[in-house]
Design an enzyme around this catalytic site. Structure first.
Site, PDB file in Angstrom:
ATOM      1  N   ASN A  73       0.322  -2.518   5.542  1.00  9.57           N
ATOM      2  CA  ASN A  73       0.981  -3.777   5.852  1.00  9.57           C
ATOM      3  C   ASN A  73       2.434  -3.581   6.274  1.00  9.57           C
ATOM      4  O   ASN A  73       3.151  -2.780   5.676  1.00  9.57           O
ATOM      5  CB  ASN A  73       0.929  -4.672   4.611  1.00  9.57           C
ATOM      6  CG  ASN A  73       0.409  -6.032   4.947  1.00  9.57           C
ATOM      7  OD1 ASN A  73      -0.569  -6.161   5.668  1.00  9.57           O
ATOM      8  ND2 ASN A  73       1.076  -7.053   4.460  1.00  9.57           N
ATOM      9  N   CYS A  77       0.846  -1.196   0.000  1.00  2.87           N
ATOM     10  CA  CYS A  77       0.000   0.000   0.000  1.00  2.87           C
ATOM     11  C   CYS A  77       0.881   1.245   0.000  1.00  2.87           C
ATOM     12  O   CYS A  77       2.060   1.173   0.307  1.00  2.87           O
ATOM     13  CB  CYS A  77      -0.831   0.088   1.277  1.00  2.87           C
ATOM     14  SG  CYS A  77      -1.935  -1.293   1.536  1.00  2.87           S
TER      15      CYS A  77
HETATM   16  C1  6SB Z   1      -4.290  -6.045   3.906  1.00  2.84           C
HETATM   17  C2  6SB Z   1      -4.392  -4.550   4.100  1.00  2.84           C
HETATM   18  C3  6SB Z   1      -3.058  -3.924   3.766  1.00  2.84           C
HETATM   19  C4  6SB Z   1      -2.820  -3.978   2.292  1.00  2.84           C
HETATM   20  C5  6SB Z   1      -1.487  -4.587   2.052  1.00  2.84           C
HETATM   21  O1  6SB Z   1      -0.488  -4.017   2.387  1.00  2.84           O
HETATM   22  N1  6SB Z   1      -1.508  -5.786   1.462  1.00  2.84           N
HETATM   23  C6  6SB Z   1      -0.304  -6.489   1.152  1.00  2.84           C
HETATM   24  C7  6SB Z   1      -0.530  -7.987   1.252  1.00  2.84           C
HETATM   25  S1  6SB Z   1       1.015  -8.756   1.188  1.00  2.84           S
HETATM   26  O2  6SB Z   1       1.697  -8.529   2.472  1.00  2.84           O
HETATM   27  O3  6SB Z   1       1.773  -8.142   0.064  1.00  2.84           O
HETATM   28  O4  6SB Z   1       0.749 -10.195   0.935  1.00  2.84           O
HETATM   29  C8  6SB Z   1      -4.771  -4.174   5.546  1.00  2.84           C
HETATM   30  C9  6SB Z   1      -4.843  -2.652   5.743  1.00  2.84           C
HETATM   31  C10 6SB Z   1      -5.866  -2.421   6.852  1.00  2.84           C
HETATM   32  C11 6SB Z   1      -6.198  -3.832   7.347  1.00  2.84           C
HETATM   33  C12 6SB Z   1      -7.512  -4.042   8.132  1.00  2.84           C
HETATM   34  C13 6SB Z   1      -7.518  -3.134   9.370  1.00  2.84           C
HETATM   35  C14 6SB Z   1      -8.739  -3.396  10.261  1.00  2.84           C
HETATM   36  C15 6SB Z   1      -8.856  -4.879  10.661  1.00  2.84           C
HETATM   37  C16 6SB Z   1      -7.750  -5.279  11.642  1.00  2.84           C
HETATM   38  C17 6SB Z   1      -7.954  -6.727  12.113  1.00  2.84           C
HETATM   39  O5  6SB Z   1      -6.907  -7.053  12.973  1.00  2.84           O
HETATM   40  C18 6SB Z   1      -7.909  -7.666  10.912  1.00  2.84           C
HETATM   41  C19 6SB Z   1      -8.933  -7.268   9.892  1.00  2.84           C
HETATM   42  C20 6SB Z   1      -8.858  -5.802   9.430  1.00  2.84           C
HETATM   43  C21 6SB Z   1     -10.149  -5.550   8.628  1.00  2.84           C
HETATM   44  C22 6SB Z   1      -7.595  -5.511   8.562  1.00  2.84           C
HETATM   45  C23 6SB Z   1      -7.510  -6.415   7.312  1.00  2.84           C
HETATM   46  C24 6SB Z   1      -6.224  -6.138   6.487  1.00  2.84           C
HETATM   47  O6  6SB Z   1      -5.085  -6.512   7.225  1.00  2.84           O
HETATM   48  C25 6SB Z   1      -6.111  -4.659   6.090  1.00  2.84           C
HETATM   49  C26 6SB Z   1      -7.231  -4.382   5.074  1.00  2.84           C
END
Ligand code: 6SB
Length: 325
Positions: A79, A2
């Site tokens: 992340n 992100c």
């Molecule tokens: C995944 C996203 C970051 C994007 C990213 O960077 N993706 C790389 C993937 S990879 O590393 O390249 O494979 C992040 C950013 C914000 C996060 C939410 C925050 C609230 C909540 C916290 C809870 O504890 C768990 C569920 C929850 C809904 C979270 C889900 C997920 O974690 C979200 C969407």
């Protein structure tokens, strides 16, 4: 991966790209002032600043990915897989889980300075939201109307709050390393470079834009950090909201991820699911999605903020094409 930024152009704009391979069912969510925020280890916050942002609502709880409060403080979780470490509950500390962190800060802070004060006794703890939604390895960008910003990282060495001079955050490595890495690219420029490579021998500047030839362009978080910093530092300030919002999205789009370029598992690709930006002075949230380049907007001030009910708007996902004939 992100990218999150704060962009100052008269008014400040705060937001992010959310890059991932799956969509969570997130919506634009307004939390009004009298929605009771229950905390696992701290007293309930009955009244607080109103918040607008993108969240997944689960059991009537807004799990914010990013948001801005009515005082113009913005915060985004990105992340931080690997370095992120959250601790056990400790008596005498302000024990806050990562999923509670955005409401905790945006509910009560009017500025980055206040957020810093609030965090002096903070312990980010390893409490899951639920068995389905476990801890996420996150770090955060927090910014306010003045354009000032900080980064919060919780690692095995403890809680770190860093001043962020460039107002950009991506993912790994740890923030001080990202800043150090910028030194390698300080010659990158919008202007034609001075030739220090071959003194006395003229080089043919065969193309415009040679000053940015060394700018990285990969999908990785180090490349995006450098590219976004360069793009944002040189982004112009417009004269109107429309112009600023347009510039804001162009700036963030410099590091968006097109489908097909970032393979995270065999034949599974991460891409920019949505981009958003909130005007920190007015609380209007603008967004685009991968499927829909049209800029959509939700104004916090058009909702009844003296209420206890969450208001959600689905993200409009159909490409709006103007057919001209
Ligand atoms: C995944 C996203 C970051 C994007 C990213 O960077 N993706 C790389 C993937 S990879 O590393 O390249 O494979 C992040 C950013 C914000 C996060 C939410 C925050 C609230 C909540 C916290 C809870 O504890 C768990 C569920 C929850 C809904 C979270 C889900 C997920 O974690 C979200 C969407």
């Amino acid at each position: 991966m992100c990218t999150s930024i704060v962009y100052s152009a008269g008014d400040g704009y705060f937001g992010r790209n959310l890059d991932l391979e799956v969509s969570f069912g997130q919506e634009v969510v307004i939390t009004p002032r009298d929605y009771a925020f229950n905390f696992r280890k701290l007293p309930t916050m009955e009244h607080h600043y109103a918040i607008i942002g993108v969240a997944l609502v689960k059991d009537n709880y807004p799990l914010y990915f990013d948001g801005v409060n009515e005082e113009g403080v913005g915060m985004a979780g990105l992340n931080f897989d690997g370095p992120a470490h959250f601790f056990s509950v400790e008596d005498g500390k302000d024990n806050v889980s990562p999923f509670e962190f955005i409401p905790y800060v945006l509910g009560q802070c009017k500025s980055v300075e206040e957020a810093k004060q609030l965090m002096t006794n903070l312990n980010l703890v390893n409490i899951n939201f639920s068995d389905q939604l476990k801890l996420s390895p996150l770090h955060w960008l927090i910014a306010d109307r003045s354009g000032k910003s900080i980064v919060v990282e919780s690692t095995v060495t403890g809680l770190h709050v860093y001043d962020n001079p460039v107002g950009v955050l991506t993912n790994n490595p740890e923030f001080p390393q990202q800043l150090t890495n910028l030194a390698n690219y300080q010659s990158v420029s919008p202007a034609e470079p001075a030739n220090t490579l071959t003194p006395g021998i003229a080089l043919n500047n065969y193309s415009r834009g040679i000053g940015s030839h060394l700018l990285p362009g990969g999908m990785d978080s180090e490349s995006r950090f450098v590219k976004e910093t360069f793009t944002k530092m040189h982004a112009p300030a417009g004269k109107s909201e429309r112009e600023n919002v347009t510039n804001y999205f162009h700036t963030l789009n410099a590091v968006d991820q097109q489908k097909g370029l970032d393979e995270v598992a065999p034949n599974t690709f991460e891409y920019t699911i949505y981009s958003d930006g909130v005007n920190l002075a007015t609380g209007t949230l603008y967004y685009t999605t991968y499927e829909n380049n049209q800029i959509n907007a939700v104004a916090m001030r058009n909702a009844n903020l003296n209420s206890s009910d969450l208001v959600s708007y689905p993200m409009l996902n159909n490409q709006a094409i103007n057919y001209q004939n």
